[in-house]
Scaffold this active site. Structure first.
Site, short mmCIF file in Angstrom:
data_model
loop_
_atom_site.label_atom_id
_atom_site.label_comp_id
_atom_site.label_asym_id
_atom_site.label_seq_id
_atom_site.Cartn_x
_atom_site.Cartn_y
_atom_site.Cartn_z
N CYS A 105 0.97 3.84 4.73
CA CYS A 105 1.55 3.58 6.47
C CYS A 105 3.12 3.54 6.17
O CYS A 105 3.50 2.14 6.28
CB CYS A 105 0.91 2.79 7.26
SG CYS A 105 -0.67 3.03 7.54
N CYS A 111 -9.08 -1.52 6.54
CA CYS A 111 -7.81 -0.56 6.83
C CYS A 111 -8.06 -0.30 8.21
O CYS A 111 -8.75 0.14 8.65
CB CYS A 111 -7.71 0.83 5.92
SG CYS A 111 -6.68 1.87 6.30
N TYR A 148 -4.53 31.57 6.13
CA TYR A 148 -4.64 30.10 5.69
C TYR A 148 -5.62 29.20 6.61
O TYR A 148 -5.50 28.16 7.04
CB TYR A 148 -3.41 29.26 5.53
CG TYR A 148 -2.13 30.05 4.68
CD1 TYR A 148 -2.37 29.89 3.35
CD2 TYR A 148 -1.41 30.57 5.17
CE1 TYR A 148 -1.11 30.24 2.73
CE2 TYR A 148 -0.19 31.21 4.59
CZ TYR A 148 -0.08 30.94 3.08
OH TYR A 148 0.66 31.50 2.23
N CYS A 191 2.74 21.49 8.51
CA CYS A 191 2.66 19.99 8.21
C CYS A 191 3.91 19.58 7.43
O CYS A 191 3.99 18.31 7.08
CB CYS A 191 1.37 19.59 7.45
SG CYS A 191 1.35 20.56 5.77
N ASP A 238 -1.15 28.79 8.98
CA ASP A 238 -1.27 27.28 8.86
C ASP A 238 -1.26 26.97 7.29
O ASP A 238 -2.24 26.66 6.67
CB ASP A 238 -2.46 26.97 9.47
CG ASP A 238 -2.48 25.28 9.43
OD1 ASP A 238 -1.48 24.53 9.23
OD2 ASP A 238 -3.55 24.71 9.81
N GLU A 274 -8.74 32.99 4.07
CA GLU A 274 -8.73 31.85 3.26
C GLU A 274 -9.08 31.68 1.92
O GLU A 274 -10.17 32.49 1.33
CB GLU A 274 -9.81 30.76 3.89
CG GLU A 274 -9.98 29.44 3.25
CD GLU A 274 -8.79 28.64 2.91
OE1 GLU A 274 -8.63 28.25 1.74
OE2 GLU A 274 -7.99 28.48 3.74
N CYS A 295 0.81 -1.28 0.13
CA CYS A 295 0.04 0.14 0.09
C CYS A 295 0.92 1.18 0.08
O CYS A 295 0.49 2.23 -0.83
CB CYS A 295 -1.02 0.03 1.26
SG CYS A 295 -1.87 1.65 1.39
#
Length: 440
Positions: free
Chosen positions: A81, A158, A301, A397, A370, A322, A78
């Protein structure tokens, strides 16, 4: 320089994609999926991929003591992960290491990086998934494409989704197969409220109209938790969804919550996929905000406004910005539903809007950013610096672009505080960070 077909190497680091990083005997860096720092491994199929060397893991000569057997049967195919072969504690350590490496190597900063805040139970946390529909010999299957390929991998069972979602997906395969028109549906999106248990389902097609109404009728009749069904028109196959959404059945929105904050979600809403860890992240933002009740917060954002709304009860005024119109409308609706009268939301690109705003308005007391994975637009960085914004909280992120942007701020008189990584994406290589930046 020729490449050896096999080699034995020591893994000394980890990449942002969760690959082990080591060096060949000639000093060249090689990336090995499935290998962990501290391990000695045999590798094969060493080859160039763009501007780097990659290799396959052939054997582990000396394993990390916290290496575990991945519980997912399709883990190796997959690719969703990347870290299931590491214990939960080791995953947190690896993410801390990943952030520290980016801060040092890319940012050239000595900013402290705190230990990653991990989950007590790092499974079944996802509240949203988009699944490809694959048809073979008339049988529909829902799943994902393997990393860097179009090899289809079934998603049945999953472990990142609840039993309720997995049951629905399994049944959907049979129901879509029974229509005889599985090729009509390209993807399926499922959103599950962790607060109420309600489900939202969207069928994603390339056709302008959804042509299987009886499929929707049967699902609504048989699944009381399925309270919202939509159709999305996909015009660009490289994107997850298209811009056009058509309501098919049930309510238009579902309710979900992060901590004390309850929000209404449309199918296009961006919402953190892990409710519990999103609360941890937002609490870290709140702890760093140092609000007095009179502050003007600028939330750039902002998406559907969740971070700003999480802080609004302790602020004097909140302005959210935004670029996606649907998200701004959701933010306004959520603020109204919460009874907040100190909020204002703008649909605009932050880098274009902020210079105009600062010409006519006093600078905010606190700015929250963000951004997406590409980080802050350089024009926005320049505007924030020139406006001498006193305090900023950066939610990231992507450790690499966070380190790059922190370097720019520090060069112009700002001091980043300790960086707090938060594991919102357990079993994967991704990590969120929050850091307070203050003007010296």
């Amino acid at each position: 320089m020729e490449l050896a077909s096999e080699a034995s190497i020591r893994i000394t680091g980890i990449s942002h994609d969760g690959e082990g990083v080591g060096r060949l005997d000639d000093g060249r860096v090689v990336f090995v999926a499935g290998a962990l720092p501290g391990e000695t491994v045999a590798i094969e199929n060493i080859q160039k991929e763009k501007k780097r060397l990659v290799a396959s893991l052939k054997a582990i000569h000396q394993a990390h003591p916290e290496r575990v057997q991945p519980p997912c049967p399709v883990y190796d195919r997959c690719g969703g992960c990347q870290l299931q072969h590491a214990s939960a504690g080791l995953q947190g350590d690896l993410k801390t290491l990943q952030v520290r490496d980016a801060v040092s190597r890319i940012g050239h900063l000595d900013t402290p990086v705190l230990p990653t805040l991990t989950m007590a139970n790092p499974w079944r946390y996802r509240n949203k998934g988009i699944f490809h529909v694959n048809e073979a010999s008339g049988q529909a299957r829902l799943g994902f494409y393997s990393a860097r390929s179009h090899d289809f991998v079934p998603a049945s069972g999953c472990l990142l989704f609840s039993n309720q979602v997995n049951t629905l997906l399994e049944d959907l395969e049979e129901r879509i197969t029974a229509t005889g028109r599985a090729g009509h549906i390209r993807k399926v999106m499922v959103r599950e409220s962790k607060a109420t248990g309600d489900l939202m389902l969207a069928f994603i097609t390339e056709d302008q109209a959804f042509r299987l109404p009886k499929l929707v009728e049967g699902l609504i009749a048989d699944y009381p938790a399925l309270t919202s069904v939509w159709h999305n028109v996909l015009t660009n196959p490289r994107l997850a969804t298209g811009r056009a959404w058509h309501h098919l059945a049930g309510r238009e929105n579902i309710q979900d919550a992060i901590g004390h904050l309850t929000v209404s979600l449309s199918p296009a809403s961006f919402f953190q996929v892990n409710n519990l860890q999103a609360q941890v992240l937002y609490d870290e933002v709140r702890a760093r905000a140092g609000l007095t009740g009179q502050d003007h917060i600028l939330d750039l954002y902002g998406g559907i406004g969740t971070i700003g709304l999480y802080l609004a009860d302790r602020a004097g005024r909140l302005t959210g910005v935004e670029s996606v119109g649907e998200a701004s409308r959701d933010a306004k609706a959520n603020a109204q539903a919460l009874g907040l009268t100190n909020t204002h939301f703008v649909t605009a690109k932050a880098e274009a809007w902020l210079p105009r705003y600062l010409k006519d308005q006093s600078r905010p007391d606190l700015t929250i950013v963000d951004p997406p994975r590409k980080g802050l637009d350089p024009r926005l960085v320049d505007t924030l610096i020139q406006a001498a914004i006193p305090r900023m909280i950066y939610v990231s992120c992507n450790p690499a672009t966070l380190a790059r942007d922190l370097k720019s701020f520090q060069a112009q008189g700002y001091q980043p505080g300790p960086i707090q990584p938060v594991d919102l994406f357990s079993q994967t290589a991704h990590v969120e960070c929050v850091v307070l930046i203050t003007r010296k």
